[in-house]
Each structure stands twice: as structure tokens, then as C-alpha cells.
Design an enzyme around this catalytic site. Structure first.
Site, mmCIF file in Angstrom:
data_model
loop_
_atom_site.group_PDB
_atom_site.id
_atom_site.type_symbol
_atom_site.label_atom_id
_atom_site.label_comp_id
_atom_site.label_asym_id
_atom_site.label_seq_id
_atom_site.Cartn_x
_atom_site.Cartn_y
_atom_site.Cartn_z
ATOM 1 N N LYS A 1 -18.122 22.400 -53.400
ATOM 2 C CA LYS A 1 -17.880 21.259 -54.300
ATOM 3 C C LYS A 1 -18.604 20.002 -53.799
ATOM 4 O O LYS A 1 -19.250 19.284 -54.568
ATOM 5 C CB LYS A 1 -16.362 21.024 -54.409
ATOM 6 C CG LYS A 1 -15.945 19.701 -54.987
ATOM 7 C CD LYS A 1 -16.391 19.526 -56.420
ATOM 8 C CE LYS A 1 -16.210 18.085 -56.873
ATOM 9 N NZ LYS A 1 -16.888 17.780 -58.109
ATOM 10 N N LYS B 1 -15.981 8.855 -51.488
ATOM 11 C CA LYS B 1 -15.232 9.879 -50.744
ATOM 12 C C LYS B 1 -16.092 11.149 -50.610
ATOM 13 O O LYS B 1 -16.232 11.704 -49.520
ATOM 14 C CB LYS B 1 -13.936 10.225 -51.487
ATOM 15 C CG LYS B 1 -13.196 11.409 -50.863
ATOM 16 C CD LYS B 1 -12.063 11.934 -51.732
ATOM 17 C CE LYS B 1 -12.557 12.715 -52.911
ATOM 18 N NZ LYS B 1 -11.499 13.453 -53.621
#
Ligand code: NAD
Length: 296
Positions: free
Chosen positions: A172, A240
Site C-alpha cells: 500500500k 503519513k
């Protein structure tokens, strides 16, 4: 008997994922820090729980979609968290974008409490989540994946079992690094075209029909053109992901020069526009720097 699904975290992407589970006929128990986010789900038949522990006690499969590693750890380990429950074979599926080492740590704790755990981060963005067509990357035991497959299919179109727990989080992060590099490259290309006097709409249309196009151009290009920059993903979440990618590069000794540059751009964009602005707005740095406007 039909399984009860618990859903924790009803944000920009969590809400549509939860909504699609409910529309597929499952009993859905939900919670979020902000109860107003559950209002429409409750009026469509979902049950509100006051905290993650209540969700876990009353559900067979518990799904989390939370903003960051800290929030996931809190929802798992706090006084009213998932792991306060002694499970008799419940399954916890974390769909947040997370750190692979942290997922492995939490899966060990979960196993001790009698849970089986999967990670299932998503990719494709909020519009595809609403359409039930998001891609889901799964990490964890294959038979647990197969058992949860009908629920995953109610949320996503393409579901890929990447491998053992931790691998899907890595996958991811890799896909998001590519997306942010594409976004910055698109911003540079559009600024260059604009400065050359080409109409913004024709500029984007030409890129979209060329070998230089990408998923990011297709989905975020129109959001630059309409000036909303809104693809449902905040700068905070983008940073992030870039931080997770950067850490991964350091851990594996892989130089990520292009990604590090783009990470710097996101830091600058957060300082300039704020962390809760949409991530697509990073290209506005180029607009402001060059005195161009990429809208049409
Ligand atoms: P978001 O910030 O919109 O939503 C997060 C939700 O979690 C909020 O509703 C918040 O109130 C809730 N929350 C936070 N702490 C909580 C706690 N302790 N207990 C209960 N609820 C809590 O984030 P999002 O955009 O929905 O993203 C969720 C996850 O999916 C993130 O990990 C993100 O990186 C990932 N993701 C998002 C997108 C996207 O396009 N938005 C795409 C792919 C992956």
C-alpha cells in the site's frame, strides 16, 4: 447465521466502506470519535456502539479504518479497545494504511487474545470506495482471507492477497509513493504547459490522451482544473504515507531520492495551507511560485 460486522472509523474512506457492507445486507455495528458521522448509517439500520470494545463484543468480524498508527494502537489497546475482549475466534481486519512492523506487533497481541488478524489497506480513493470499486490489498493467513472474502467483496472490486501479515501494508505504501510522485509530476507538467500559453483544459485533455497519463491524472487532474483539489484525501494522510515510505527505504537501504523531494513538497504545503487541506493542493505550491493558475 449471517455474521455481524463491526466497523470502527467512519471517515472519508471508512464511511463509504461501511455503507457498502450495510447495503449488502450485513448487520453492522459502528463507532467513531464523532457520533454524527454514523447518523445516516444508523437511520439505514446500523447499530451505534459507544466504543471499540462494545463493537468487538457484539461483532464477529471487526473492521478498523483509522487515520494513523497511533489511532489504531489506541483503538486496539486502550481501556475500551478491541483487545480488551477475549475472543472466541473473532477476526479483526485493519483497513487503515499502516506500518508493517506495527501491524505484525498488533497481530501477535490479537492472536494472544484469540483473534485472527488481517490487514486490508485500500487504494483508489474515496469515489471508488463509494462505488464499491476500491482495490483492497490483503495481508495475512490465506484461509482467514478466504473466510472474509464475501465481506471484502461487498466493499471492493479487485482484491489481492499480497502475502503474510505486513506485506499488504508495504504494498500500500509503495502504491501511494508512486501516486504522490505522479501528482507532483502532473503539477510540473501542467505549470509548464500553462506558462507556454496552452489553455488549461486542452492541456489536461492532451495529457489524458497521451503516454504521459496516469490514474492520478485521470482522477486528480479534473480536481486541479475545477479548483477544489478535492479527491477526499488530506495532506496529513499523504505525509503519513510518505513518512512510512521513507522509513521503509531507510530500513531496506533503498534510495528514494524522488520520493524524498516530493515529501519535502508536502511538508511545505502543510506549512503553507494546513494539514487538513486536500492532498491534491500540493500542486498549488507551483501555481503560487510561478504566478500561474491551473483552473479552467
Ligand atoms: P479520516 O481522517 O477521514 O477518518 C478517520 C476516522 O477515524 C474519523 O472519522 C475519526 O473520527 C475516526 N477516529 C480517529 N480516532 C478514533 C478512535 N480512537 N476511535 C474511533 N474513531 C476514531 O481518514 P480516511 O480518509 O477515512 O482514511 C482512513 C484510513 O484509510 C487512513 O489510514 C488512510 O490513510 C487510509 N486511506 C484513505 C484514503 C482516502 O482517499 N481518504 C485512501 C486510501 C487509504
Amino acid at each position: 447465521m449471517q455474521k455481524v460486522i463491526g466497523f470502527i472509523g467512519l471517515g472519508n474512506v471508512g464511511y463509504p466502506l461501511a455503507k457498502n457492507i450495510l447495503s449488502s445486507g450485513y448487520d453492522l455495528h459502528v463507532t467513531d470519535l464523532e457520533s454524527k458521522k454514523a447518523k445516516e448509517l444508523i437511520s439505514s439500520g446500523a447499530m451505534w456502539c459507544n466504543n471499540a470494545k462494545q463493537v468487538t463484543e457484539s461483532s464477529d468480524i471487526i473492521i478498523t479504518s483509522l487515520p494513523n498508527v497511533k489511532a489504531v494502537a489506541e483503538v486496539a489497546e486502550s481501556e475500551y479497545g478491541i483487545l480488551q475482549v477475549q475472543s472466541e475466534d473473532k477476526i479483526w481486519v485493519d483497513m487503515s494504511t499502516s506500518d508493517s512492523n506495527e501491524i505484525i506487533r498488533l497481530s501477535k497481541l490479537a492472536n494472544k487474545q484469540g483473534f485472527r488478524m488481517l490487514e486490508a489497506p485500500v487504494t483508489g480513493g474515496v469515489p471508488l470506495a463509494h462505488q464499491g470499486e476500491i482495490t483492497i490489498l490483503v495481508g495475512g493467513d490465506k484461509s482467514t482471507y478466504q473466510e472474509t472474502s464475501p465481506i471484502l467483496k461487498s466493499m471492493g472490486k479487485k482484491i489481492i492477497h499480497v502475502g503474510a501479515i505486513g506485506t499488504a501494508s508495504v504494498m500500500k505504501v509503495i502504491t501511494n509513493l508512486l501516486a504522490f510522485n505522479h501528482l507532483w509530476a502532473l503539477g510540473e507538467a501542467m505549470t509548464l504547459g500553462n506558462k507556454s500559453g496552452i489553455d488549461n483544459k486542452i492541456l489536461l485533455d492532451s495529457i489524458l490522451s497521451s503516454s504521459g497519463s496516469s490514474f492520478v491524472t485521470e482522477t486528480e487532474g479534473p480536481k486541479i482544473l475545477d479548483g477544489t483539489y478535492d479527491y477526499g484525501f488530506t495532506m496529513a494522510l499523504a505525509l503519513k504515507d510518505l513518512d512510512l515510505g521513507s522509513k521503509l527505504g531507510q530500513r531496506l537501504n533503498v534510495p528514494l531520492e524522488m520520493t524524498e523531494n516530493v515529501r519535502e513538497k508536502f511538508l511545505e504545503a502543510i506549512n503553507t495551507y494546513g494539514s487538513e487541506e486536500w492532498s491534491t493542493k500540493v500542486v498549488k505550491l507551483l501555481e503560487d511560485q510561478t504566478g500561474t493558475r491551473l483552473q479552467s
